[in-house]
Scaffold this motif. Structure first.
Motif, PDB file in Angstrom:
ATOM      1  N   TYR A   1      78.509 -14.867  -0.321  1.00 32.51           N
ATOM      2  CA  TYR A   1      77.324 -14.037  -0.584  1.00 32.51           C
ATOM      3  C   TYR A   1      76.517 -14.612  -1.751  1.00 32.51           C
ATOM      4  CZ  TYR A   1      80.209 -10.587   1.898  1.00 32.51           C
ATOM      5  OH  TYR A   1      81.003  -9.949   2.814  1.00 32.51           O
ATOM      6  N   ILE A   2      75.260 -14.184  -1.845  1.00 31.19           N
ATOM      7  CA  ILE A   2      74.499 -14.368  -3.082  1.00 31.19           C
ATOM      8  C   ILE A   2      75.010 -13.304  -4.052  1.00 31.19           C
ATOM      9  CG2 ILE A   2      72.233 -14.289  -4.182  1.00 31.19           C
ATOM     10  CD1 ILE A   2      72.524 -16.638  -2.278  1.00 31.19           C
ATOM     11  N   GLY A   3      75.606 -13.737  -5.146  1.00 27.53           N
ATOM     12  CA  GLY A   3      76.219 -12.785  -6.060  1.00 27.53           C
ATOM     13  C   GLY A   3      75.652 -12.879  -7.466  1.00 27.53           C
ATOM     14  N   MET A   4      76.502 -12.637  -8.443  1.00 27.51           N
ATOM     15  CA  MET A   4      76.073 -12.623  -9.833  1.00 27.51           C
ATOM     16  C   MET A   4      77.273 -12.941 -10.719  1.00 27.51           C
ATOM     17  SD  MET A   4      75.820  -8.468 -10.164  1.00 27.51           S
ATOM     18  CE  MET A   4      75.347  -8.391 -11.875  1.00 27.51           C
ATOM     19  N   GLY A   5      77.009 -13.260 -11.980  1.00 24.19           N
ATOM     20  CA  GLY A   5      78.077 -13.389 -12.967  1.00 24.19           C
ATOM     21  C   GLY A   5      78.294 -12.040 -13.603  1.00 24.19           C
ATOM     22  N   GLY A   6      79.136 -11.224 -13.004  1.00 25.15           N
ATOM     23  CA  GLY A   6      79.257  -9.826 -13.423  1.00 25.15           C
ATOM     24  C   GLY A   6      80.650  -9.437 -13.858  1.00 25.15           C
ATOM     25  N   ARG A   7      81.402 -10.382 -14.419  1.00 26.04           N
ATOM     26  CA  ARG A   7      82.780 -10.087 -14.813  1.00 26.04           C
ATOM     27  C   ARG A   7      82.837  -9.380 -16.164  1.00 26.04           C
ATOM     28  NH1 ARG A   7      83.142 -16.276 -13.672  1.00 26.04           N
ATOM     29  NH2 ARG A   7      81.761 -16.009 -15.457  1.00 26.04           N
ATOM     30  N   MET A   8      83.847  -8.542 -16.335  1.00 28.32           N
ATOM     31  CA  MET A   8      84.156  -7.972 -17.653  1.00 28.32           C
ATOM     32  C   MET A   8      85.155  -8.897 -18.327  1.00 28.32           C
ATOM     33  SD  MET A   8      85.442  -4.114 -18.471  1.00 28.32           S
ATOM     34  CE  MET A   8      86.016  -3.578 -20.091  1.00 28.32           C
ATOM     35  N   ASP A   9      84.878  -9.318 -19.568  1.00 27.51           N
ATOM     36  CA  ASP A   9      85.750 -10.320 -20.172  1.00 27.51           C
ATOM     37  C   ASP A   9      87.097  -9.722 -20.587  1.00 27.51           C
ATOM     38  OD1 ASP A   9      85.958  -9.907 -23.200  1.00 27.51           O
ATOM     39  OD2 ASP A   9      83.783  -9.837 -22.934  1.00 27.51           O
ATOM     40  N   THR A  10      88.067 -10.597 -20.688  1.00 25.51           N
ATOM     41  CA  THR A  10      89.455 -10.172 -20.889  1.00 25.51           C
ATOM     42  C   THR A  10      89.648  -9.403 -22.193  1.00 25.51           C
ATOM     43  OG1 THR A  10      90.092 -12.182 -19.690  1.00 25.51           O
ATOM     44  CG2 THR A  10      91.845 -10.980 -20.788  1.00 25.51           C
ATOM     45  N   LEU A  11      88.965  -9.812 -23.258  1.00 27.61           N
ATOM     46  CA  LEU A  11      89.088  -9.106 -24.537  1.00 27.61           C
ATOM     47  C   LEU A  11      88.653  -7.648 -24.418  1.00 27.61           C
ATOM     48  CD1 LEU A  11      87.848 -11.790 -27.096  1.00 27.61           C
ATOM     49  CD2 LEU A  11      90.025 -10.553 -27.240  1.00 27.61           C
ATOM     50  N   GLN A  12      87.535  -7.421 -23.721  1.00 26.20           N
ATOM     51  CA  GLN A  12      87.054  -6.052 -23.562  1.00 26.20           C
ATOM     52  C   GLN A  12      88.032  -5.221 -22.720  1.00 26.20           C
ATOM     53  OE1 GLN A  12      84.817  -5.112 -25.456  1.00 26.20           O
ATOM     54  NE2 GLN A  12      83.935  -7.072 -26.041  1.00 26.20           N
ATOM     55  N   CYS A  13      88.608  -5.839 -21.706  1.00 27.00           N
ATOM     56  CA  CYS A  13      89.599  -5.137 -20.888  1.00 27.00           C
ATOM     57  C   CYS A  13      90.826  -4.762 -21.715  1.00 27.00           C
ATOM     58  CB  CYS A  13      90.007  -5.991 -19.689  1.00 27.00           C
ATOM     59  SG  CYS A  13      88.713  -6.154 -18.418  1.00 27.00           S
ATOM     60  N   ALA A  14      91.226  -5.651 -22.623  1.00 27.92           N
ATOM     61  CA  ALA A  14      92.366  -5.365 -23.496  1.00 27.92           C
ATOM     62  C   ALA A  14      92.098  -4.134 -24.362  1.00 27.92           C
ATOM     63  CB  ALA A  14      92.662  -6.582 -24.377  1.00 27.92           C
ATOM     64  N   VAL A  15      90.868  -4.032 -24.875  1.00 28.17           N
ATOM     65  CA  VAL A  15      90.487  -2.879 -25.699  1.00 28.17           C
ATOM     66  C   VAL A  15      90.541  -1.587 -24.889  1.00 28.17           C
ATOM     67  CG1 VAL A  15      88.586  -1.796 -26.971  1.00 28.17           C
ATOM     68  CG2 VAL A  15      89.069  -4.238 -27.287  1.00 28.17           C
ATOM     69  N   VAL A  16      89.954  -1.609 -23.692  1.00 29.25           N
ATOM     70  CA  VAL A  16      89.922  -0.384 -22.870  1.00 29.25           C
ATOM     71  C   VAL A  16      91.322  -0.003 -22.407  1.00 29.25           C
ATOM     72  CG1 VAL A  16      88.954   0.708 -20.814  1.00 29.25           C
ATOM     73  CG2 VAL A  16      87.539  -0.825 -22.177  1.00 29.25           C
ATOM     74  N   ASN A  17      92.174  -0.990 -22.155  1.00 29.46           N
ATOM     75  CA  ASN A  17      93.562  -0.674 -21.795  1.00 29.46           C
ATOM     76  C   ASN A  17      94.235   0.177 -22.862  1.00 29.46           C
ATOM     77  OD1 ASN A  17      94.544  -1.567 -19.265  1.00 29.46           O
ATOM     78  ND2 ASN A  17      94.403  -3.700 -19.924  1.00 29.46           N
ATOM     79  N   VAL A  18      94.007  -0.169 -24.126  1.00 26.06           N
ATOM     80  CA  VAL A  18      94.588   0.620 -25.222  1.00 26.06           C
ATOM     81  C   VAL A  18      93.974   2.009 -25.258  1.00 26.06           C
ATOM     82  CG1 VAL A  18      94.815   0.831 -27.731  1.00 26.06           C
ATOM     83  CG2 VAL A  18      95.168  -1.398 -26.619  1.00 26.06           C
ATOM     84  N   LYS A  19      92.658   2.067 -25.217  1.00 30.63           N
ATOM     85  CA  LYS A  19      91.992   3.369 -25.328  1.00 30.63           C
ATOM     86  C   LYS A  19      92.336   4.281 -24.152  1.00 30.63           C
ATOM     87  CE  LYS A  19      87.978   2.224 -28.190  1.00 30.63           C
ATOM     88  NZ  LYS A  19      86.535   2.498 -28.348  1.00 30.63           N
ATOM     89  N   LEU A  20      92.545   3.692 -22.976  1.00 33.56           N
ATOM     90  CA  LEU A  20      92.865   4.498 -21.795  1.00 33.56           C
ATOM     91  C   LEU A  20      94.209   5.214 -21.947  1.00 33.56           C
ATOM     92  CD1 LEU A  20      91.877   5.327 -18.977  1.00 33.56           C
ATOM     93  CD2 LEU A  20      93.001   3.284 -18.054  1.00 33.56           C
ATOM     94  N   ARG A  21      95.131   4.596 -22.695  1.00 32.98           N
ATOM     95  CA  ARG A  21      96.426   5.242 -22.942  1.00 32.98           C
ATOM     96  C   ARG A  21      96.252   6.580 -23.663  1.00 32.98           C
ATOM     97  NH1 ARG A  21      98.765   0.217 -26.061  1.00 32.98           N
ATOM     98  NH2 ARG A  21      98.604  -1.346 -24.408  1.00 32.98           N
TER      99      ARG A  21
END
Length: 361
Positions: free
Chosen positions: A224-244
């Motif tokens: 497909y025609i797409g985009m660079g729309g990834r969430m970076d790993t550092l930000q995911c690490a932060v949300v993983n903690v906050k989600l707990r």
């Protein structure tokens, strides 16, 4: 007294050890794009929401874009949405050269007035985007019924409402696709930009995953025609903690909102209301006052931050002049935009702060 609107620094101090450890683990591996924490967060989000698929992405705005791209929204298509929301809701529609078709809002919930949607449907209508404004879902039964009747898709803009519920279903598990934002000031926020797309469709999930990485189905092969729309790993690490800790923080937000409502009863204002079959994530605690400018000036003098979400409805924005709307087309949206004012809202607003603020009205 100096009051913090979102109190992000205080929250960081609460979870500092966990967050620092999680971020250091990413730094040690130097896997900053699509690292292990990305998949971990997606699994955790699925477990939290009950949605079959959670796909992280670069922002709440890109979540909306990915949702529309997955549904093959094309130039000239029409999408019905609310005139009273943050611009990203309609901006993304226009970005794809589709047409935002606005509907006025319900005066009590500030969400799209579902009773006014059907009259806006034309042969070009492809989808409806309700917004869970300030944290409360819209009238999803009515909206879904209209969508089913007319064979339309429903994309929930849940940028402000992660963790809210509609008839005991999480906001992320509604519609064909639901989107959220992890912008720092959101109820569940990262330390930069981030977002997620939720769906129960295997087909849509597979497509969205490809779209967020330039439409790849394998490295350097693009379906497909797409985009660079990834969430970076550092930000995911932060949300993983906050989600707990999020269920606890969400409960605290409910307590703060209840205390506001009790303290402000009888004041010359209109307080927010949550429908009985819904819960709010309380992204904002927004009241309506007739003399907003005066109140805000007084607040500023007293060290109280206040915000206006939002001072101008979308149909009157310069960028949407080409749609041909004029003042008076959506009177409830225009009324609310003149009166709405958001008070500091986070899980840590103290009783003393609430008392101090209530005295200023």
């Amino acid at each position: 007294m100096q009051i913090d609107f979102a109190n992000l620094q205080y929250q960081y101090e609460l979870y500092k050890d966990e967050i620092d450890t999680a971020m250091q683990a990413v730094l040690d591996k130097a896997n900053y794009i699509m690292g292990d924490e990305v998949r971990e967060l997606e699994d955790n989000l699925q477990n939290f929401t009950g949605a079959k698929h959670a796909i992280t992405c670069s922002s709440g705005t890109d979540a909306l874009l990915l949702a529309m791209m997955a549904l093959d929204i094309e130039p000239g298509d029409e999408i019905i949405t609310t005139s009273f929301t943050f611009i990203a809701t309609a901006e993304t529609i226009a970005f794809l050269k589709a047409k935002p078709v606005f509907v006025d809002i319900d005066e009590k919930t500030y969400n799209i007035d579902a009773s006014k949607i059907e009259e806006k449907i034309t042969p070009k209508t492809k989808a409806i985007i309700p917004v869970s404004l300030y944290g409360q879902p819209a009238d999803m039964d009515t909206i879904q019924s209209i969508a089913n009747k007319h064979n339309l898709k429903v994309i929930v803009d849940g940028a402000q409402s992660f963790g809210s519920t509609y008839k005991d279903k999480t906001d992320s598990n509604l519609g064909d696709i639901s989107c959220t934002s992890f912008f720092p000031a959101k109820p569940l926020g990262c330390f930069g930009d981030g977002g997620a797309v939720f769906t129960n469709s295997d087909e849509l999930a597979a497509k969205i995953k490809m779209l967020r990485t330039h439409g790849q189905n394998k490295r350097y092969h693009h379906k497909y025609i797409g985009m660079g729309g990834r969430m970076d790993t550092l930000q995911c690490a932060v949300v993983n903690v906050k989600l707990r800790h999020y269920k606890k923080d969400l409960a605290l937000r409910q307590e703060v909102a209840a205390k506001y409502t009790k303290a402000l009863q009888g004041k010359d204002m209109i307080l927010p209301e949550v429908e009985k079959n819904r819960t709010s994530a309380w992204a904002q605690y927004s009241v309506r006052v007739k003399n907003r400018d005066t109140v805000q000036a007084n607040f500023k003098e007293k060290g109280i931050p206040a915000a206006v979400h939002y001072p101008m409805p979308l149909h009157l924005q310069e960028c949407f002049q080409y749609l041909g709307y004029i003042k008076g087309d959506f009177p409830i949206s225009e009324l609310i935009s003149d009166e709405i004012m958001s008070l500091p809202m986070n899980p840590y607003v103290t009783d003393e702060e609430i008392s101090y603020m209530s005295e200023q009205f």
